[in-house]
Enzyme design. Structure first.
Site, PDB file in Angstrom:
ATOM      1  N   LYS A  80      -1.173  -9.790 -16.772  1.00 22.47           N
ATOM      2  CA  LYS A  80       0.073  -9.151 -16.327  1.00 22.47           C
ATOM      3  C   LYS A  80       0.836 -10.083 -15.389  1.00 22.47           C
ATOM      4  O   LYS A  80       2.053 -10.266 -15.523  1.00 22.47           O
ATOM      5  CB  LYS A  80      -0.234  -7.808 -15.661  1.00 22.47           C
ATOM      6  CG  LYS A  80      -0.657  -6.748 -16.674  1.00 22.47           C
ATOM      7  CD  LYS A  80      -1.293  -5.509 -16.055  1.00 22.47           C
ATOM      8  CE  LYS A  80      -1.795  -4.588 -17.169  1.00 22.47           C
ATOM      9  NZ  LYS A  80      -2.549  -3.417 -16.679  1.00 22.47           N
ATOM     10  N   GLN A 112      -4.217  -1.223 -10.996  1.00 23.59           N
ATOM     11  CA  GLN A 112      -5.095  -1.313 -12.168  1.00 23.59           C
ATOM     12  C   GLN A 112      -6.205  -0.264 -12.081  1.00 23.59           C
ATOM     13  O   GLN A 112      -6.887  -0.158 -11.064  1.00 23.59           O
ATOM     14  CB  GLN A 112      -5.695  -2.731 -12.248  1.00 23.59           C
ATOM     15  CG  GLN A 112      -6.519  -2.975 -13.486  1.00 23.59           C
ATOM     16  CD  GLN A 112      -5.697  -2.960 -14.778  1.00 23.59           C
ATOM     17  OE1 GLN A 112      -4.592  -3.482 -14.831  1.00 23.59           O
ATOM     18  NE2 GLN A 112      -6.228  -2.341 -15.807  1.00 23.59           N
ATOM     19  N   ASP A 134       4.047   1.998 -14.587  1.00 22.13           N
ATOM     20  CA  ASP A 134       3.036   2.498 -15.531  1.00 22.13           C
ATOM     21  C   ASP A 134       3.444   3.859 -16.101  1.00 22.13           C
ATOM     22  O   ASP A 134       2.887   4.304 -17.100  1.00 22.13           O
ATOM     23  CB  ASP A 134       1.685   2.661 -14.810  1.00 22.13           C
ATOM     24  CG  ASP A 134       0.661   1.624 -15.257  1.00 22.13           C
ATOM     25  OD1 ASP A 134       0.866   1.019 -16.331  1.00 22.13           O
ATOM     26  OD2 ASP A 134      -0.332   1.428 -14.543  1.00 22.13           O
TER      27      ASP A 134
END
Ligand code: NAD
Length: 294
Positions: free
Chosen positions: A58, A102, A125
């Site tokens: 990422k 994460q 997200d």
């Protein structure tokens, strides 16, 4: 995007990596003329090797896009309070447009508390209840849509065109991060959507009705050829690490690729299908937040 027909199988192998590369290149072009630098903060707690790989990918993609990329690698014993304080700082940091934590998190940290602490306008997200609710309600203008479902939609539209009205979509799995949001997203596209889950009786019969079959379960090769209608488009979200008898590891999906590829019209491979698209959509969401801030 270079989708190729495998010599062994009838189905077109959908090239998620190639599609993601194109999206990243177009984001970089847009950033070059944007006037501000989008910023993405990625937080990793602990040393889980799969999570480390995802986080590094990422951050690497963020740099390729021309973003300001801030990666926080926190120790395994980080307290929930310390993580919430970092999120609070990032929420008010004007350089940061997107915040990603994460998952999974260590046991001492409640993931729901952490997700709900992220400013929903920076929740790239798309897991905050505000964003989940907006997607469910069809209020997409101010929403941030979860990355994996968005990546699935892109790949499906690449194969079938933008108009998906009337297609029967079967989603296997009902998690908050993939199954439920991808079902909502396809409903917004006027598809007829059925969700199959761990409590479903005869899931293979329902899957056989699908024009588009999306599988997000986490069970290696759950979906066999007799679960699939000839000519269906199959999107395999699953990522499962398995070892052969000699101890050599590899990643496989939730779909038995070789068998299903003989029946489907098109299928995503694992790796190289949905995974790279998830990261590309994370970059797209970060750019979107930066554009909204202009
Ligand atoms: P999850 O464990 O949160 O949810 C799994 C879902 O599958 C549950 O809703 C459950 O009801 C359903 N399920 C379990 N067994 C089933 C069965 N036998 N038949 C039908 N349904 C069943 O998982 P998740 O977070 O949604 O992830 C699913 C898979 O997708 C995992 O392999 C994960 O690693 C992968 N994943 C990949 C990406 C990507 O970018 N490619 C992103 C997220 C998740």
């Amino acid at each position: 995007m270079n989708s190729t027909v495998s010599p062994l199988n009838a189905a077109k192998r959908i090239d998620g990596k190639g599609c993601a590369d194109q999206i990243i290149a177009s984001i970089a072009d847009r950033v070059a003329i944007l006037g501000i630098q989008p910023g993405l903060a990625v937080i990793l707690v602990g040393a889980d090797s799969a999570s480390q790989t995802y986080v590094n990918s990422k951050s690497k993609r963020a740099k390729e896009c021309g973003f300001y990329s801030a990666q926080y690698d926190l120790p395994e014993d980080t307290s929930e309070v310390a993580l919430l304080e970092l999120i609070e700082q990032l929420n008010v940091d004007d350089q940061i447009h997107g915040i990603l934590v994460q998952l999974p998190l260590p046991d001492q940290i409640d993931p729901e508390k952490v997700i709900q602490a992220i400013d929903p306008t920076k929740d790239v997200d798309g897991f905050h209840f505000n964003n989940a609710g907006r997607l469910q309600a069809g209020a997409l203008e101010q929403a941030l849509i979860p990355c994996t479902p968005l990546g699935c939609l892109h790949l499906i539209q690449h194969e079938l065109g933008a108009e998906l009205r009337g297609k029967h979509v079967v989603v296997v799995g009902r998690s908050n991060i993939v199954g439920k949001p991808v079902a909502s997203l396809l409903l917004q596209q006027d598809c007829t959507v059925t969700t199959v889950h761990s409590g479903t009786v005869n899931p293979e019969q329902i899957c056989r009705l699908a024009d588009i079959l999306i599988v997000a379960v986490g069970v290696p090769q759950l979906v066999k050829a007799d679960w699939v209608k000839p000519g269906a488009v199959v999107i395999d979200v699953g990522i499962n690490y398995v070892e052969d008898s000699s101890g050599k590891g590899r990643l496989i999906g939730d779909v038995h690729f070789d068998a299903v590829a003989e029946k489907a019209a098109a299928i995503t491979p694992v790796p190289g299908g949905v995974g790279p698209m998830t990261i590309a959509m994370l970059m797209q969401n970060t750019l979107l937040v930066a554009e909204r801030a202009l």
